[in-house]
Design a protein around this motif. Structure first.
Motif, PDB file in Angstrom:
ATOM      1  N   GLN A  38      42.155  40.668  32.191  1.00  0.00           N
ATOM      2  CA  GLN A  38      41.761  40.548  33.596  1.00  0.00           C
ATOM      3  C   GLN A  38      42.926  40.654  34.567  1.00  0.00           C
ATOM      4  OE1 GLN A  38      38.450  40.355  34.500  1.00  0.00           O
ATOM      5  NE2 GLN A  38      38.245  40.792  32.318  1.00  0.00           N
ATOM      6  N   TYR A 131      54.447  31.593  33.777  1.00  0.00           N
ATOM      7  CA  TYR A 131      53.663  30.633  33.011  1.00  0.00           C
ATOM      8  C   TYR A 131      54.585  29.886  32.051  1.00  0.00           C
ATOM      9  CZ  TYR A 131      49.258  29.113  30.814  1.00  0.00           C
ATOM     10  OH  TYR A 131      48.183  28.397  30.349  1.00  0.00           O
ATOM     11  N   PHE A 154      47.300  24.698  37.617  1.00  0.00           N
ATOM     12  CA  PHE A 154      46.152  25.241  38.327  1.00  0.00           C
ATOM     13  C   PHE A 154      44.887  24.940  37.528  1.00  0.00           C
ATOM     14  CE2 PHE A 154      49.837  27.682  39.601  1.00  0.00           C
ATOM     15  CZ  PHE A 154      49.704  27.694  40.982  1.00  0.00           C
ATOM     16  N   PRO A 155      43.759  24.732  38.203  1.00  0.00           N
ATOM     17  CA  PRO A 155      42.523  24.334  37.502  1.00  0.00           C
ATOM     18  C   PRO A 155      42.088  25.313  36.405  1.00  0.00           C
ATOM     19  CG  PRO A 155      42.226  24.235  39.895  1.00  0.00           C
ATOM     20  CD  PRO A 155      43.574  24.827  39.637  1.00  0.00           C
ATOM     21  N   GLU A 156      42.363  26.593  36.599  1.00  0.00           N
ATOM     22  CA  GLU A 156      41.907  27.595  35.632  1.00  0.00           C
ATOM     23  C   GLU A 156      42.848  27.753  34.436  1.00  0.00           C
ATOM     24  OE1 GLU A 156      44.315  29.744  38.795  1.00  0.00           O
ATOM     25  OE2 GLU A 156      42.802  28.180  38.805  1.00  0.00           O
ATOM     26  N   ARG A 157      43.951  27.006  34.430  1.00  0.00           N
ATOM     27  CA  ARG A 157      44.931  27.114  33.339  1.00  0.00           C
ATOM     28  C   ARG A 157      45.231  25.749  32.741  1.00  0.00           C
ATOM     29  NH1 ARG A 157      47.398  31.904  31.749  1.00  0.00           N
ATOM     30  NH2 ARG A 157      46.774  33.520  33.189  1.00  0.00           N
ATOM     31  N   LYS A 158      45.394  25.731  31.437  1.00  0.00           N
ATOM     32  CA  LYS A 158      45.699  24.492  30.719  1.00  0.00           C
ATOM     33  C   LYS A 158      47.149  24.075  30.941  1.00  0.00           C
ATOM     34  CE  LYS A 158      45.851  22.632  26.043  1.00  0.00           C
ATOM     35  NZ  LYS A 158      45.666  22.917  24.624  1.00  0.00           N
TER      36      LYS A 158
END
Length: 170
Positions: A38, A131, A154-158
Motif C-alpha cells: 500500500q 520506522y 501511531f494508531p495504525e502501527r504497533k
C-alpha cells in the motif's frame, strides 16, 4: 561508470515502482514492515514528480534509486523540540535504492545530495523519520550524523517511528 542525479520524470515512475516493490520484499525478509503493498505507490511518485521534489540516481543510464526532498512535514513533526526550526528545514523521504545494487554508497550519495539541495535553498537543517524496525535506515542516518530527536507511535502501527535531524552548514 556513468553517474548522474537529476529531477525525476514521469517515465522514471515505472522503474521506481519496480524498485519499491523489490525493496518491500527485502524489507519483509528483514522483519521490517515500514513499506508494504500500500506504500509507496505509483501515485506517491507521480505526486513527487508533479511537485518537482523527487530526484533519481542514474547509474550507467538506468534508474538505480531515488529520494524525495521537500517541506511536506506531517503533523507528527510538530510534536518534538527540534534543535533547528522546522520552518528552516527540509525533509527527505522515500529514499530507495535498487536492492540488487545495494552496498555501493548510492543511498549515502542521495542523502548528501539532499543536504546540498537544502543548503542551496537556504535551509539550516534536514529532518527525517523511519520506522523503528528499519534498523538499516537508522544506521545510515547515524552514519551521516543525524541526531535522534524522539519517537512517536501511531494508531495504525504497533511500533513507533523514530525522528532525526541534522544541522546543515553552508
Amino acid at each position: 561508470m556513468n553517474v548522474l542525479i537529476r529531477s525525476a520524470q514521469y517515465i522514471d515512475i515505472q522503474y521506481l515502482e519496480v524498485i519499491a516493490s523489490e525493496t518491500v520484499k527485502v524489507m519483509k525478509e528483514e522483519g521490517n514492515d515500514q513499506w508494504n503493498d500500500q506504500y509507496p505507490l505509483a501515485e506517491d511518485f507521480q505526486r513527487d514528480v508533479q511537485n518537482e521534489s523527487i530526484f533519481v540516481y542514474i547509474l550507467d543510464g538506468e534508474v538505480a534509486g531515488s529520494i524525495t526532498i521537500d517541506q511536506q512535514f506531517s503533523n507528527a513533526y510538530s510534536k518534538f523540540d527540534w534543535h533547528q526550526p522546522v520552518e528552516q528545514a527540509m525533509i527527505f523521504h522515500r529514499l530507495v535504492v535498487n536492492p540488487t545494487i545495494r552496498k555501493k554508497g548510492i543511498a549515502s550519495k542521495l542523502i548528501t545530495f539532499a543536504e546540498s539541495y537544502a543548503i542551496e535553498n537556504g535551509m539550516t537543517s534536514m529532518k527525517v523519520d523511519t520506522y523503528s524496525l528499519n534498523r538499516k535506515a537508522q544506521e545510515l542516518f547515524t552514519k551521516h550524523h543525524y541526531t535522534f530527536v524522539g519517537e512517536r507511535t501511531f494508531p495504525e502501527r504497533k511500533n513507533p517511528f523514530y525522528f532525526y535531524e541534522k544541522p546543515l552548514n553552508p
